[in-house]
Scaffold this motif. Structure first.
Motif, short mmCIF file in Angstrom:
data_model
loop_
_atom_site.label_atom_id
_atom_site.label_comp_id
_atom_site.label_asym_id
_atom_site.label_seq_id
_atom_site.Cartn_x
_atom_site.Cartn_y
_atom_site.Cartn_z
N ARG A 47 -21.88 -19.32 -25.40
CA ARG A 47 -20.48 -19.02 -25.69
C ARG A 47 -20.36 -18.58 -27.14
NH1 ARG A 47 -19.30 -24.23 -23.03
NH2 ARG A 47 -18.65 -23.74 -20.90
N VAL A 48 -19.51 -17.60 -27.35
CA VAL A 48 -19.12 -17.16 -28.69
C VAL A 48 -17.70 -17.67 -28.86
CG1 VAL A 48 -18.73 -15.17 -30.20
CG2 VAL A 48 -20.60 -15.13 -28.51
N VAL A 49 -17.52 -18.60 -29.79
CA VAL A 49 -16.25 -19.32 -29.93
C VAL A 49 -15.61 -18.99 -31.28
CG1 VAL A 49 -15.17 -21.61 -29.96
CG2 VAL A 49 -17.23 -21.22 -28.56
N ALA A 50 -14.34 -18.66 -31.26
CA ALA A 50 -13.59 -18.44 -32.50
C ALA A 50 -13.49 -19.76 -33.25
CB ALA A 50 -12.20 -17.90 -32.20
N GLN A 51 -13.78 -19.74 -34.53
CA GLN A 51 -13.70 -20.97 -35.33
C GLN A 51 -12.25 -21.40 -35.53
OE1 GLN A 51 -16.34 -22.68 -35.63
NE2 GLN A 51 -17.79 -21.86 -37.11
N MET A 54 -6.99 -19.54 -31.64
CA MET A 54 -6.16 -18.43 -31.17
C MET A 54 -6.43 -18.30 -29.69
SD MET A 54 -8.24 -15.17 -32.71
CE MET A 54 -8.29 -15.97 -34.29
N ALA A 55 -5.46 -17.79 -28.97
CA ALA A 55 -5.61 -17.73 -27.52
C ALA A 55 -6.11 -16.38 -27.01
CB ALA A 55 -4.28 -18.08 -26.85
N PHE A 57 -7.71 -12.31 -27.44
CA PHE A 57 -8.58 -11.39 -28.15
C PHE A 57 -7.76 -10.39 -28.97
CE2 PHE A 57 -11.72 -7.76 -28.01
CZ PHE A 57 -12.70 -8.39 -28.75
N SER A 58 -6.62 -9.99 -28.45
CA SER A 58 -5.79 -9.00 -29.14
C SER A 58 -5.16 -9.55 -30.42
CB SER A 58 -4.69 -8.47 -28.21
OG SER A 58 -3.86 -9.54 -27.80
N ALA A 59 -5.23 -10.85 -30.64
CA ALA A 59 -4.72 -11.45 -31.89
C ALA A 59 -5.63 -11.13 -33.07
CB ALA A 59 -4.58 -12.96 -31.73
N LEU A 60 -6.86 -10.69 -32.79
CA LEU A 60 -7.80 -10.33 -33.84
C LEU A 60 -7.50 -8.93 -34.37
CD1 LEU A 60 -11.10 -11.47 -32.09
CD2 LEU A 60 -9.90 -12.68 -33.93
N LEU A 61 -7.80 -8.73 -35.64
CA LEU A 61 -7.75 -7.38 -36.20
C LEU A 61 -8.94 -6.59 -35.67
CD1 LEU A 61 -6.87 -8.31 -39.89
CD2 LEU A 61 -5.31 -7.47 -38.09
N ALA A 62 -8.87 -5.28 -35.71
CA ALA A 62 -9.93 -4.42 -35.16
C ALA A 62 -11.32 -4.77 -35.69
CB ALA A 62 -9.61 -2.95 -35.39
N ALA A 92 -14.04 -13.72 -20.82
CA ALA A 92 -13.17 -14.39 -21.79
C ALA A 92 -11.92 -14.79 -21.01
CB ALA A 92 -12.84 -13.48 -22.96
N LEU A 93 -11.99 -15.91 -20.35
CA LEU A 93 -10.91 -16.32 -19.46
C LEU A 93 -9.87 -17.15 -20.19
CD1 LEU A 93 -13.25 -17.20 -16.48
CD2 LEU A 93 -11.96 -15.09 -16.83
N GLY A 94 -10.22 -18.36 -20.57
CA GLY A 94 -9.31 -19.20 -21.33
C GLY A 94 -8.18 -19.83 -20.54
N ASN A 95 -8.25 -19.80 -19.22
CA ASN A 95 -7.19 -20.42 -18.43
C ASN A 95 -7.18 -21.94 -18.60
OD1 ASN A 95 -6.60 -17.89 -17.48
ND2 ASN A 95 -7.68 -18.18 -15.55
N MET A 96 -8.35 -22.53 -18.65
CA MET A 96 -8.46 -23.99 -18.79
C MET A 96 -8.46 -24.42 -20.25
SD MET A 96 -8.45 -24.98 -15.68
CE MET A 96 -8.94 -26.67 -15.76
N VAL A 97 -9.06 -23.60 -21.10
CA VAL A 97 -9.13 -23.89 -22.54
C VAL A 97 -8.63 -22.64 -23.27
CG1 VAL A 97 -10.63 -24.53 -24.48
CG2 VAL A 97 -11.14 -25.40 -22.18
N PRO A 98 -7.34 -22.62 -23.62
CA PRO A 98 -6.77 -21.42 -24.24
C PRO A 98 -7.12 -21.29 -25.73
CG PRO A 98 -5.08 -23.08 -23.98
CD PRO A 98 -6.33 -23.63 -23.36
N HIS A 99 -8.40 -21.24 -25.98
CA HIS A 99 -8.96 -21.04 -27.33
C HIS A 99 -9.96 -19.92 -27.14
CE1 HIS A 99 -10.63 -22.84 -31.25
NE2 HIS A 99 -11.44 -21.82 -30.96
N LEU A 100 -9.83 -18.85 -27.91
CA LEU A 100 -10.64 -17.66 -27.70
C LEU A 100 -12.14 -17.97 -27.71
CD1 LEU A 100 -10.84 -14.61 -27.33
CD2 LEU A 100 -10.73 -14.38 -29.82
#
Length: 153
Positions: A47-51, A54-55, A57-62, A92-100
Motif C-alpha cells: 500500500r502507498v499511504v498518504a501521511q 485526506m480522502a 486523490f483529487s485533493a492532491l496538487l498535480a 484506491a477504494l477507501g470505502n472502509m478507510v477513507p484515508h487516501l
C-alpha cells in the motif's frame, strides 16, 4: 529495513491509517509511506499511504498526484520484474478507510481468489501457502521495493 510508525500530530482520531501503520512500514517520506500488508493469502500486497489525512486523490496538487503515481509504478515494476505475476491489481477504494491509499497487489493464477478480487470469494486453497509460492522470500522482495523507491528519489 522496517520503519517505526508514530501517528502525526494532525492525525484524525478514529482513522485507522492515521493512528496505525497499516502494515510493515518499508519506506516513508513526509508525504507518503509504503507498507506491505500482512495478508497470508496475498503476500505481495503493498500500500502507498498518504501521511496526511485526506480522502480523495483529487485533493492532491498535480505534482503530488504525479509523485504518488511514480511510487505506485515503481512498486508495480518491481512486482512484475521479480515475481512475473498474472496481473497487478491497483486500487484506491477507501470505502472502509477513507484515508487516501493505493493498493498494489501481485496476482497469480494459483492464488486463493484469482481471477476474483482479493475481497471476493475464495476459489481454492493454495498448497504450501501463498508466501512459499512467490519464488523469493518476502524480505528480499521488500528490499527490492525499497531499493526501487530510494533509486527513484
Amino acid at each position: 529495513m522496517a520503519h517505526d510508525f508514530a501517528p502525526r500530530p494532525d492525525a484524525v482520531p478514529g482513522c485507522a491509517l492515521c493512528e496505525q501503520a497499516g502494515g510493515v512500514v518499508l519506506w516513508q517520506d513526509d508525504a507518503w509511506r509504503v507498507i506491505r500488508a500482512e495478508d497470508a493469502d496475498f503476500p505481495a500486497f503493498y500500500r502507498v499511504v498518504a501521511q496526511h489525512h485526506m480522502a480523495e486523490f483529487s485533493a492532491l496538487l498535480a505534482p503530488e498526484r504525479a509523485r504518488c503515481m511514480d511510487i505506485v509504478c515503481a512498486i508495480e515494476r518491481v512486482l512484475i520484474e521479480q515475481l512475473r505475476p498474472a496481473k497487478i491489481n491497483l486500487a484506491a477504494l477507501g470505502n472502509m478507510v477513507p484515508h487516501l491509499h493505493w493498493h498494489v497487489i501481485a496476482r497469480f493464477d494459483w492464488d486463493s481468489h484469482f481471477p476474483q478480487a482479493v475481497w471476493g470469494p475464495r476459489q481454492r486453497e493454495v498448497d504450501g501457502g501463498a508466501p512459499a509460492r512467490l519464488g523469493m522470500p518476502l524480505h528480499d522482495l521488500d528490499a527490492c521495493v525499497v531499493e526501487a523507491l530510494v533509486r527513484r528519489d
